[in-house]
Structures are given as structure tokens and as C-alpha cells.
Enzyme design. Sequence first.
Site, mmCIF file in Angstrom:
data_model
loop_
_atom_site.group_PDB
_atom_site.id
_atom_site.type_symbol
_atom_site.label_atom_id
_atom_site.label_comp_id
_atom_site.label_asym_id
_atom_site.label_seq_id
_atom_site.Cartn_x
_atom_site.Cartn_y
_atom_site.Cartn_z
ATOM 1 N N ARG A 18 0.808 -1.229 0.000
ATOM 2 C CA ARG A 18 0.000 0.000 0.000
ATOM 3 C C ARG A 18 0.844 1.283 0.000
ATOM 4 O O ARG A 18 0.336 2.369 -0.256
ATOM 5 C CB ARG A 18 -0.962 -0.002 1.195
ATOM 6 N N LYS A 336 26.152 27.771 2.791
ATOM 7 C CA LYS A 336 26.501 26.342 2.945
ATOM 8 C C LYS A 336 27.991 26.206 3.233
ATOM 9 O O LYS A 336 28.794 27.038 2.812
ATOM 10 C CB LYS A 336 26.070 25.541 1.710
ATOM 11 N N TYR A 351 24.641 34.741 -1.452
ATOM 12 C CA TYR A 351 24.974 33.318 -1.437
ATOM 13 C C TYR A 351 26.412 33.187 -0.930
ATOM 14 O O TYR A 351 27.352 33.736 -1.523
ATOM 15 C CB TYR A 351 24.875 32.672 -2.833
#
Length: 450
Positions: A18, A336, A351
Site C-alpha cells: 500500500r 553552505k 549566497y
Amino acid sequence: MNIPDLAIIILAAGKGTRMKSSKHKVLHNLGGKSMLQHLMDKTALLKPLTKIIVVGAQKDQVEIAVNGQADIIMQEPQLGTGHAVNITKEKLCDFKGNVLILFGDVPLLSQVTMQKMVDNLNQTDADIVVLGFTPEDAKGYGRLKLNNKKGLEAIIEDKDASNKDRSISLCNSGAMCIDGTIIFDLLSGLDNNNSVGEYYLTDIIKVANLRGLKCAVVEAKAEEVIGVNSRSDLAKAEAFFQEERRQHFMDEGVSLTDPASVFFSYDTKIGKDVNIGPNVTFGIGVQISDDVTINPYCHIEGAIIGSGSSIGPFARLRPAVELGERVKVGNFVEIKKTKIGNDTKISHLSYIGDAKIGKNSNIGAGTITCNYDGYLKYQTVIGEGAFIGSNSALVAPVNIGAGAIVGAGSVITSIVEKNSLALSRVKQRELGGWATKFRQRKQHEIKIKE
Ligand code: UD1
Ligand code: MG
């Protein structure tokens, strides 16, 4: 008292059809961690002597995920939950302690409840302890039929139940704790005379009662024993998990303006007096110190945030970010793999990737670290007290010394010495009255056309 050893069996050989997934059902995540790993981590706290996972299809996936944390046994063909437990005999035939049986698709069962079952088996005269619960809708669950001494007489599967049995509201969660010295003897008494021709583990109760053994019930809250069979069940389990985490953090001194819109990972760590605005998501590996503000609409993963810092609104912190104390990360800033010193500000539209920025620096609006040349990533190092003017592109690898100033709109491609000014934009020209003459010329051109 001598506490008996414990063996844990996790049943996970069902096909999980399922879920409609190529991934094994128990490897689907809740709060960033697989259902199976949730169970592995909680059962580890019970310090079992041995752990066995029974699998069927997609055995390889489970083996990779488990990575030696448990023995894995293949059940082929799958002849029911009783058969699944019975095949663990090859590992447990000489085991003399208690056996705790769990279902891999019931991931939210707490360590406290597991311990309660084991304690009940050890501290009472019960030979089998079954974990029961009372769901809102009992459809599909085995019903727990009690005798007049409140002992458990039988478990009747929904598929085989009479209308009278179906009116019983106390249901079987699937978890069971059994004295290991009798388990395989009892399992040998099971048959498959039922509507689906399976060996039901639940029939062990009937067999035990026939042999004069005692079966007891311990109860759990319905949220704790939710079974995950579909994506919709998975979403319900995630909702319970998140609700528990939100309550936990609020109890520990974290303010959530709109708790229902904040999502945590299993490993999110947050200090005291932290304020979290609406619509914030924490991926795995986030650690937040005291007195931090996370403004609305932030996505944060793999980041360590120092005390007194302020993040967002609309900020994205990606893995391997380490912010010092009182750092400000403003709106539309993505960072990052970067370490940032105390009191540094990156307030707007930037950035910053693969960088190291010293303390007390100011990174102007629109600053971009150009860290990628299409093949490799390169580092940007900015010293303490530096000032990077707005709309600057820092082409890595590049080093900007402490106290240096980069003029707005610069493209920096080579080292900037400390305390220097670096400018790389075209020098400004001014032509006096040019705009007036331009407009006159244009108006004349329009008139000729008319
Ligand atoms: C089972 C219980 C039911 C209980 C319900 C709770 C039985 C017979 N019934 O029903 O009383 O109310 O769980 O959710 O036990 N599995 C195997 N091998 C098999 C069959 C199943 O390992 O041959 C595993 C599945 O992967 C799953 C667990 O056992 O983790 C339960 O099997 P499932 O088919 O989901 O049983 P239910 O019909 O839900
Ligand atoms: Mg099930």
C-alpha cells in the site's frame, strides 16, 4: 533480583504494497530518520542481548540500512506473523531470557512503554504480555478478549471476528513480550485454520491459555501504536511525531509563535530562550544555542548556530554551516559549508558557500561567493573586520584580508591585502546635460513619425 536477558524481534517481512514504493516500508522516514532506525535506537536503550529483524522482499535495502546493528533473517514464503516469529528459532533456540516482539511499521512506540511490558513480564506472574490500545476506529485490528479476572483470553483477528467480538474496543497493537523458554513450544501449537490461511502470532494467546499459562495486557495511547501501512498513515505518524517534538521544545523553554507550522528532525537540538517564528523547517543535524531568534520562513539543516544569533526571515542554512555568537543572517541569504565568526552580519540577498569569514565583518547585500567553476568547488576566506560592498562577486579561490574593504559592485578575482580597498568596477563617467539633449531628440523623432 536477577533481571533476565532480553531479545528483540522486529517483524518487517510484509510486502508493504500500500506504500506503492520501491523503498522498503520500514525505511521510510519520520522526522528525518527511518521508521526502522527509530525502533533500533529505542530498543538499544533497553540493552538487549540480541536483536533480530525478520524481512522478506527488499532484504538488501534493510541490510544496508541496519549495517550490522541486528541479525537479519529472511522469511520466505511469508506465512503470517506466527510463522515469522517461529523462524527466529534458529537464533534463539538456546535463549533463556524474555523476547520482545515489535512490528517494524509501528515506529512511535516509546522506550518507556517497551520497558513497561518487560517489567510487567518480570514482576508479575504473567507468561505473555500484550500491548493493547483503544483506537477511535477498531476496524482491521485484532480484538483483545479478556476473561473475568482481567486476564487475556484470546486475540480475535478482525477478519475472523463475529459481530459480538467486533464490538470490543480494546485492540492489539502487535507488540508482545514472552518468556523465551516457552515461546517456540507455544508457537508449535499454532495452526492456519483461519480466513486467510496464515499462522497468526495472536493465536499464541489461545494456546497459552489452554496450557494454563497467564496472559496480561499493558495499555498504550493510540498515537503511540499507530501502524504505518500507507502514505496517509505515514503522514499521520509524522504529525504525531512533530506534535511530540513541539511540546518537548516548548516544555524546555523554546517559544514557537505558531507551533503547528514548525517541523523538527529527530536530532534537532535547541537551547533556552530561543524564539522560532512561523513556517520554519529543521532538517537533520541542527544545533541551536541559547537566545537565538529564527524568524519566519527559514529552512535550516546541518547548521550549528551560536548564541544570540538572528536568522531570517526567508533564510536557508545548508549543511556544514557554523555560526559564531550574535551572527546576523538576514532575508534571502543562502549559506553552505561556511564558518562565520562572532558579530558578523550578512543581512540581505547573498549566497555564501565554501567560505570562512572572520568576526565583526559586514557582508553587503547581494554578495556572492562564486565557489564553483562547473567542475570543482573553491574556498573564499574573508578576514575579521572586513567590509564587502553590495553586489560584489568574490571569485574563489580568493582571500580577503582582515579589515579590507571591497567596493560595491566589484568582481574580486585575486587576493586583497589586509586593510586595503579593492575596486574592480568601471570608473564612473558623467556627461553634463546629456539627459536633457537625449529627451529633446526623442521627442523630435516621435513628432516626425506622427
Ligand atoms: C496484526 C495483528 C493484529 C493487530 C495489528 C496491529 C496478527 C495476526 N495480527 O495485523 O492483531 O491488531 O497487527 O497493527 O499478528 N509480517 C511478517 N511476516 C508475515 C506477515 C507479517 O514479518 O508473514 C510483519 C509485517 O511486516 C508487519 C507485521 O508483521 O510488520 C504485522 O503484519 P500485518 O500483515 O501488517 O498484520 P495486520 O493485519 O496489520
Ligand atoms: Mg499491519
